[in-house]
Design a protein around this motif. Structure first.
Motif, PDB file in Angstrom:
ATOM      1  N   LEU A   1     -25.896  41.795  30.307  1.00 26.78           N
ATOM      2  CA  LEU A   1     -26.733  41.547  29.196  1.00 26.78           C
ATOM      3  C   LEU A   1     -25.940  40.925  28.285  1.00 26.78           C
ATOM      4  CD1 LEU A   1     -29.891  43.808  28.774  1.00 26.78           C
ATOM      5  CD2 LEU A   1     -29.689  41.541  29.695  1.00 26.78           C
ATOM      6  N   PRO A   2     -25.334  39.638  27.922  1.00 29.10           N
ATOM      7  CA  PRO A   2     -24.814  38.930  26.943  1.00 29.10           C
ATOM      8  C   PRO A   2     -25.379  39.132  25.598  1.00 29.10           C
ATOM      9  CG  PRO A   2     -25.051  37.411  28.771  1.00 29.10           C
ATOM     10  CD  PRO A   2     -25.955  38.678  29.120  1.00 29.10           C
ATOM     11  N   TRP A   3     -24.815  39.211  24.517  1.00 31.44           N
ATOM     12  CA  TRP A   3     -25.189  39.408  23.292  1.00 31.44           C
ATOM     13  C   TRP A   3     -25.092  38.303  22.356  1.00 31.44           C
ATOM     14  CZ3 TRP A   3     -27.353  44.081  21.851  1.00 31.44           C
ATOM     15  CH2 TRP A   3     -27.782  44.255  20.646  1.00 31.44           C
ATOM     16  N   GLU A   4     -26.429  37.418  22.280  1.00 26.17           N
ATOM     17  CA  GLU A   4     -25.976  35.916  21.498  1.00 26.17           C
ATOM     18  C   GLU A   4     -26.094  36.211  20.078  1.00 26.17           C
ATOM     19  OE1 GLU A   4     -29.118  33.415  22.963  1.00 26.17           O
ATOM     20  OE2 GLU A   4     -27.926  33.227  25.059  1.00 26.17           O
ATOM     21  N   VAL A   5     -25.160  35.610  19.449  1.00 23.31           N
ATOM     22  CA  VAL A   5     -25.209  35.446  17.953  1.00 23.31           C
ATOM     23  C   VAL A   5     -25.299  34.048  17.435  1.00 23.31           C
ATOM     24  CG1 VAL A   5     -23.872  36.170  15.893  1.00 23.31           C
ATOM     25  CG2 VAL A   5     -24.010  37.812  17.818  1.00 23.31           C
ATOM     26  N   ASP A   6     -26.065  33.921  16.592  1.00 27.46           N
ATOM     27  CA  ASP A   6     -26.384  32.579  16.107  1.00 27.46           C
ATOM     28  C   ASP A   6     -24.915  32.339  14.853  1.00 27.46           C
ATOM     29  OD1 ASP A   6     -28.220  31.443  17.647  1.00 27.46           O
ATOM     30  OD2 ASP A   6     -29.726  31.991  16.430  1.00 27.46           O
ATOM     31  N   ILE A   7     -24.571  31.090  14.908  1.00 23.76           N
ATOM     32  CA  ILE A   7     -23.625  30.748  13.759  1.00 23.76           C
ATOM     33  C   ILE A   7     -24.373  29.666  12.762  1.00 23.76           C
ATOM     34  CG2 ILE A   7     -21.671  31.213  15.214  1.00 23.76           C
ATOM     35  CD1 ILE A   7     -21.492  27.895  15.309  1.00 23.76           C
TER      36      ILE A   7
ATOM     37  N   VAL B   1     -14.789  24.960  21.997  1.00 22.81           N
ATOM     38  CA  VAL B   1     -14.784  26.118  22.802  1.00 22.81           C
ATOM     39  C   VAL B   1     -15.234  27.266  21.904  1.00 22.81           C
ATOM     40  CG1 VAL B   1     -13.013  25.524  24.550  1.00 22.81           C
ATOM     41  CG2 VAL B   1     -12.279  26.413  22.307  1.00 22.81           C
ATOM     42  N   THR B   2     -15.835  28.508  22.548  1.00 21.32           N
ATOM     43  CA  THR B   2     -16.063  29.459  21.796  1.00 21.32           C
ATOM     44  C   THR B   2     -16.206  30.693  22.920  1.00 21.32           C
ATOM     45  OG1 THR B   2     -17.562  30.505  20.285  1.00 21.32           O
ATOM     46  CG2 THR B   2     -18.350  29.070  21.996  1.00 21.32           C
ATOM     47  N   THR B   3     -16.400  31.936  22.446  1.00 24.75           N
ATOM     48  CA  THR B   3     -16.753  33.202  23.185  1.00 24.75           C
ATOM     49  C   THR B   3     -18.009  33.158  23.608  1.00 24.75           C
ATOM     50  OG1 THR B   3     -16.912  34.411  21.159  1.00 24.75           O
ATOM     51  CG2 THR B   3     -14.708  34.445  22.298  1.00 24.75           C
ATOM     52  N   SER B   4     -18.214  34.135  24.500  1.00 24.87           N
ATOM     53  CA  SER B   4     -19.806  34.133  24.955  1.00 24.87           C
ATOM     54  C   SER B   4     -20.932  34.184  23.813  1.00 24.87           C
ATOM     55  CB  SER B   4     -19.851  35.255  26.042  1.00 24.87           C
ATOM     56  OG  SER B   4     -19.754  36.643  25.340  1.00 24.87           O
ATOM     57  N   GLN B   5     -20.494  34.992  22.992  1.00 25.93           N
ATOM     58  CA  GLN B   5     -21.515  35.115  21.679  1.00 25.93           C
ATOM     59  C   GLN B   5     -22.285  33.998  21.110  1.00 25.93           C
ATOM     60  OE1 GLN B   5     -18.660  36.865  21.890  1.00 25.93           O
ATOM     61  NE2 GLN B   5     -18.659  38.868  22.010  1.00 25.93           N
ATOM     62  N   HIS B   6     -21.368  33.037  21.211  1.00 27.69           N
ATOM     63  CA  HIS B   6     -21.820  31.706  20.411  1.00 27.69           C
ATOM     64  C   HIS B   6     -21.741  30.503  21.435  1.00 27.69           C
ATOM     65  CE1 HIS B   6     -20.686  34.027  16.910  1.00 27.69           C
ATOM     66  NE2 HIS B   6     -19.454  33.950  17.077  1.00 27.69           N
TER      67      HIS B   6
ATOM     68  N   GLY C   1     -15.142  31.154  16.391  1.00 28.43           N
ATOM     69  CA  GLY C   1     -15.043  32.381  16.341  1.00 28.43           C
ATOM     70  C   GLY C   1     -14.218  33.037  15.489  1.00 28.43           C
ATOM     71  N   THR C   2     -14.088  34.317  15.724  1.00 30.41           N
ATOM     72  CA  THR C   2     -13.140  35.100  14.790  1.00 30.41           C
ATOM     73  C   THR C   2     -11.845  35.500  15.202  1.00 30.41           C
ATOM     74  OG1 THR C   2     -14.085  37.017  15.576  1.00 30.41           O
ATOM     75  CG2 THR C   2     -15.360  36.378  13.760  1.00 30.41           C
ATOM     76  N   GLY C   3     -10.922  35.618  14.483  1.00 25.78           N
ATOM     77  CA  GLY C   3      -9.761  35.869  15.073  1.00 25.78           C
ATOM     78  C   GLY C   3      -8.575  34.744  15.274  1.00 25.78           C
ATOM     79  N   VAL C   4      -7.348  34.775  15.510  1.00 25.25           N
ATOM     80  CA  VAL C   4      -6.517  33.964  15.898  1.00 25.25           C
ATOM     81  C   VAL C   4      -6.154  34.027  17.581  1.00 25.25           C
ATOM     82  CG1 VAL C   4      -5.667  33.411  13.773  1.00 25.25           C
ATOM     83  CG2 VAL C   4      -4.435  35.052  15.171  1.00 25.25           C
ATOM     84  N   PHE C   5      -6.177  35.084  18.244  1.00 28.97           N
ATOM     85  CA  PHE C   5      -6.012  35.479  19.455  1.00 28.97           C
ATOM     86  C   PHE C   5      -6.262  34.199  20.405  1.00 28.97           C
ATOM     87  CE2 PHE C   5      -6.721  37.200  23.473  1.00 28.97           C
ATOM     88  CZ  PHE C   5      -5.136  37.476  24.100  1.00 28.97           C
TER      89      PHE C   5
ATOM     90  N   ARG D   1      -3.772  20.231  19.975  1.00 30.41           N
ATOM     91  CA  ARG D   1      -3.765  20.440  18.724  1.00 30.41           C
ATOM     92  C   ARG D   1      -5.383  21.361  18.512  1.00 30.41           C
ATOM     93  NH1 ARG D   1      -6.101  18.446  13.671  1.00 30.41           N
ATOM     94  NH2 ARG D   1      -4.582  18.965  11.937  1.00 30.41           N
ATOM     95  N   VAL D   2      -5.255  22.528  17.803  1.00 32.18           N
ATOM     96  CA  VAL D   2      -6.305  23.470  17.921  1.00 32.18           C
ATOM     97  C   VAL D   2      -6.836  23.551  16.479  1.00 32.18           C
ATOM     98  CG1 VAL D   2      -7.382  25.735  18.445  1.00 32.18           C
ATOM     99  CG2 VAL D   2      -5.535  24.220  20.091  1.00 32.18           C
ATOM    100  N   VAL D   3      -7.690  23.396  15.948  1.00 37.13           N
ATOM    101  CA  VAL D   3      -8.503  23.855  14.754  1.00 37.13           C
ATOM    102  C   VAL D   3      -9.438  24.923  14.965  1.00 37.13           C
ATOM    103  CG1 VAL D   3      -9.966  23.217  12.903  1.00 37.13           C
ATOM    104  CG2 VAL D   3      -8.254  21.694  13.834  1.00 37.13           C
ATOM    105  N   ALA D   4      -9.139  26.076  14.409  1.00 39.42           N
ATOM    106  CA  ALA D   4     -10.105  27.274  14.439  1.00 39.42           C
ATOM    107  C   ALA D   4     -10.753  27.592  13.519  1.00 39.42           C
ATOM    108  CB  ALA D   4      -9.010  28.616  14.713  1.00 39.42           C
ATOM    109  N   LEU D   5     -12.205  27.828  13.665  1.00 45.00           N
ATOM    110  CA  LEU D   5     -13.229  28.093  12.565  1.00 45.00           C
ATOM    111  C   LEU D   5     -13.847  29.311  12.621  1.00 45.00           C
ATOM    112  CD1 LEU D   5     -15.123  27.193  10.257  1.00 45.00           C
ATOM    113  CD2 LEU D   5     -16.602  26.010  11.865  1.00 45.00           C
ATOM    114  N   ASP D   6     -13.584  30.107  11.545  1.00 49.24           N
ATOM    115  CA  ASP D   6     -14.497  31.431  11.700  1.00 49.24           C
ATOM    116  C   ASP D   6     -15.856  31.065  10.673  1.00 49.24           C
ATOM    117  OD1 ASP D   6     -15.621  33.642  10.745  1.00 49.24           O
ATOM    118  OD2 ASP D   6     -14.030  34.755  10.506  1.00 49.24           O
TER     119      ASP D   6
END
Length: 312
Positions: free
Chosen positions: A86-92, A112-117, A170-174, A186-191
């Motif tokens: 059961l994935p856990w969906e979280v709206d942004i 790209v993102t993780t499964s939640q988003h 998503g969160t974090g830099v990993f 080139r990668v731009v990361a957005l929390d």
């Protein structure tokens, strides 16, 4: 969020009466409420108290107390007849994208993102399109069943043909560091919750990894770590790596624990379990913990110029 009534329906369809629940750390506080709802619906409930790092880490010991294991928070990794994922969906908040847009250089980007988003990526692409940026969402893979989804062990969705720049949400830099190392883009990361955005630079990580390889050269023995977890066991890879050096020995464990490795006393380890242990958790370990590719560099069968991030 999880629709508990839907879960009850799924359990009844399976004829289950005893249910095991498994949660990752971020969702464990939901355990009591969900267990109470299921008990009120007539089920016997048992909760896994072990750490959970992903769908690669199923609580099969806890499942032995029940008919069905319900694994929350992650998409399926393969199939198991007695496991419900059961994935856990979280709206942004879509307006958070306004913090990242000024950092984008290209008119065509990958998403790209993780499964939640991941469920929101089509809306994200539409939002960017209205602002003159074409966004392409990566394809699914065996380990990532949602379009645009990445894992710490799989960046397949980030390899979008024709794309030179990628927006990670998503969160974090990993994860975005992994995207850059896996693709060279080139990668731009957005929390999306803090509105913080940044251009990712993996050069510092690479310098750290190079230094760890050099430290590991002084080791008298190498422990090749093999996990027995359902989706992390890479025994064939581990045995091949052990064959590269007569001072390398397999070390088999379910949980890779820094204290236990310290007790073993090896001068360095090579991780074939979850790739995140080498990159994100190195600070927890008393000696270098190399990736398989880094051990190949140390053994002279791979050149530093051919460095690659570890993926399962």
């Amino acid at each position: 969020m999880t629709d508990t009534s839907r879960l009850v329906t799924l359990l009844n369809e399976r004829g289950a009466s005893r249910v095991a629940l498994q949660f990752p750390a971020g969702l464990k506080r939901q355990a009591g409420e969900i267990a109470g709802t299921l008990r009120a619906a007539g089920f016997f409930v048992v909760i896994s108290g072990d750490p959970c790092y992903g769908a690669c880490d199923l609580a099969l010991d806890t499942l032995s107390f029940a008919d069905v294991l319900v694994h929350f928070g992650h998409t399926p990794l393969g199939t198991h007849p007695d496991v419900i994922f059961l994935p856990w969906e979280v709206d942004i908040p879509l307006e958070s994208l306004d913090h990242a847009i000024p950092l984008l250089r290209e008119s065509l980007v990958g998403l790209v993102t993780t499964s939640q988003h991941a469920h929101q990526l089509p809306r994200v692409a539409e939002y960017l399109g209205d602002r003159g940026i074409e966004a392409r969402i990566g394809e699914v893979s065996e380990r990532t069943p949602l379009p645009g989804q990445i894992l710490g062990c799989s960046y397949s969705a980030a390899r979008v043909p024709g794309v030179k720049e990628i927006l990670y949400i998503g969160t974090g830099v990993f994860h975005p560091l992994g995207v850059q190392l896996a693709t060279g883009a080139r990668v731009v990361a957005l929390d999306p919750f803090t509105g913080t955005s940044a251009v990712i630079d993996a050069s510092r990580l690479l310098r750290t990894r190079h230094a760890l390889i050099e430290r590991a050269r002084r080791a008298d023995r190498f422990g090749i770590l093999v996990s027995t977890k359902t989706g992390q066991c890479r025994r064939e890879l581990a045995e091949r790596l052990a064959g590269l050096c007569d001072r390398a020995f397999l070390v088999v464990a379910r949980e890779i624990d820094p204290g236990e490795l310290l007790n073993l006393g090896f001068g360095a380890y090579v991780n074939t379990a979850c790739p995140r242990l080498s990159y994100d958790d190195q600070v927890r370990f008393p000696v270098p913990v190399l990736t398989p590719q880094e051990f190949e560099i140390l053994c002279g069968v791979r050149q530093w110029e051919d460095y690659a991030i570890d993926e399962v």
